[in-house]
Design an enzyme around this catalytic site. Structure first.
Site, PDB file in Angstrom:
ATOM      1  N   CYS A   1     -65.181 -59.325  44.885  1.00 13.57           N
ATOM      2  CA  CYS A   1     -65.228 -60.514  45.739  1.00 13.57           C
ATOM      3  C   CYS A   1     -66.660 -60.733  46.236  1.00 13.57           C
ATOM      4  O   CYS A   1     -67.346 -59.788  46.619  1.00 13.57           O
ATOM      5  CB  CYS A   1     -64.287 -60.275  46.910  1.00 13.57           C
ATOM      6  SG  CYS A   1     -63.957 -61.694  47.918  1.00 13.57           S
ATOM      7  N   HIS A   2     -67.104 -61.971  46.228  1.00 18.88           N
ATOM      8  CA  HIS A   2     -68.454 -62.293  46.694  1.00 18.88           C
ATOM      9  C   HIS A   2     -68.549 -62.224  48.218  1.00 18.88           C
ATOM     10  O   HIS A   2     -67.588 -62.525  48.918  1.00 18.88           O
ATOM     11  CB  HIS A   2     -68.847 -63.713  46.254  1.00 18.88           C
ATOM     12  CG  HIS A   2     -69.033 -63.834  44.786  1.00 18.88           C
ATOM     13  ND1 HIS A   2     -67.985 -64.086  43.933  1.00 18.88           N
ATOM     14  CD2 HIS A   2     -70.132 -63.735  44.017  1.00 18.88           C
ATOM     15  CE1 HIS A   2     -68.438 -64.140  42.693  1.00 18.88           C
ATOM     16  NE2 HIS A   2     -69.740 -63.930  42.716  1.00 18.88           N
TER      17      HIS A   2
ATOM     18  N   MET B   1     -59.530 -65.540  49.073  1.00 19.64           N
ATOM     19  CA  MET B   1     -59.341 -64.105  49.310  1.00 19.64           C
ATOM     20  C   MET B   1     -59.520 -63.782  50.791  1.00 19.64           C
ATOM     21  O   MET B   1     -58.819 -62.928  51.343  1.00 19.64           O
ATOM     22  CB  MET B   1     -60.289 -63.271  48.459  1.00 19.64           C
ATOM     23  CG  MET B   1     -60.026 -63.377  46.960  1.00 19.64           C
ATOM     24  SD  MET B   1     -58.303 -63.087  46.483  1.00 19.64           S
ATOM     25  CE  MET B   1     -58.067 -61.424  47.048  1.00 19.64           C
ATOM     26  N   GLU B   2     -60.439 -64.463  51.438  1.00 24.57           N
ATOM     27  CA  GLU B   2     -60.665 -64.255  52.869  1.00 24.57           C
ATOM     28  C   GLU B   2     -59.454 -64.708  53.685  1.00 24.57           C
ATOM     29  O   GLU B   2     -59.048 -64.028  54.632  1.00 24.57           O
ATOM     30  CB  GLU B   2     -61.940 -64.977  53.311  1.00 24.57           C
ATOM     31  CG  GLU B   2     -63.220 -64.335  52.828  1.00 24.57           C
ATOM     32  CD  GLU B   2     -63.527 -64.520  51.332  1.00 24.57           C
ATOM     33  OE1 GLU B   2     -64.450 -63.860  50.833  1.00 24.57           O
ATOM     34  OE2 GLU B   2     -62.841 -65.320  50.642  1.00 24.57           O
TER      35      GLU B   2
ATOM     36  N   ASP C   1     -48.536 -52.123  62.832  1.00 25.18           N
ATOM     37  CA  ASP C   1     -49.088 -50.939  63.490  1.00 25.18           C
ATOM     38  C   ASP C   1     -48.744 -50.908  64.976  1.00 25.18           C
ATOM     39  O   ASP C   1     -48.379 -49.867  65.522  1.00 25.18           O
ATOM     40  CB  ASP C   1     -50.602 -50.884  63.302  1.00 25.18           C
ATOM     41  CG  ASP C   1     -51.215 -49.689  63.994  1.00 25.18           C
ATOM     42  OD1 ASP C   1     -50.808 -48.544  63.691  1.00 25.18           O
ATOM     43  OD2 ASP C   1     -52.099 -49.885  64.854  1.00 25.18           O
TER      44      ASP C   1
END
Length: 152
Positions: A78-79, A113-114, A128
């Protein structure tokens, strides 16, 4: 006719980070979403802000924003992007929490992707923070909702 060649694999089958230097910068935006299914008791604890680890929704939103900014450190090919906006919204729904993300940049490659990473990490943060009281949580429907690009 479309080219079915995988861009992240070179002619020898090795990993390849795509060269985007030839592309013109554009305003890029992506939206993603996902949800986590929770027990009614867990939903009530979140709603009443009675979770021992703190404000679940706010912490999940911050975690998602941080994750968007770290995506290139997590996804090998990924960039690295200069993100201009990362927004993560978590809201209680009848059976859990809905997460919606929006990420924006001016760049030569997209920010999907971000946006997906932001949604995933926000959900993982909720998991969590609630795992001590809910053993049956399920994350689902993590998906890209939309991606756009506009010429400058």
């Amino acid at each position: 006719m479309t080219d079915n060649k995988f861009t992240h694999i070179d002619k020898d089958g090795k990993a390849n980070m795509v060269d985007v230097a030839h592309k013109d910068p554009q305003i890029r935006e992506a939206k993603a979403s996902g949800k986590i299914l929770l027990s009614p008791t867990t939903i009530e604890l979140i709603r009443d802000n009675d979770m021992k680890k703190g404000d679940v929704l706010t912490i999940a939103e911050i975690a998602g924003i941080q994750a968007a900014k770290q995506t290139s450190n997590l996804i090998p090919l990924c960039h690295t992007l200069m993100i201009t906006k990362a927004e993560v919204k978590c809201k209680l729904i009848d059976n859990g929490v809905q997460v919606n993300t929006r990420v924006k940049c001016i760049g030569q490659t997209g920010v999907e992707m971000e946006a997906l990473t932001a949604a995933s990490v926000a959900l993982l943060t909720i998991y969590d923070m609630c795992k001590a009281v809910d053993k049956n949580m399920t994350m689902e429907d993590i998906k890209l909702e939309e991606k756009t690009k506009v010429d400058l």
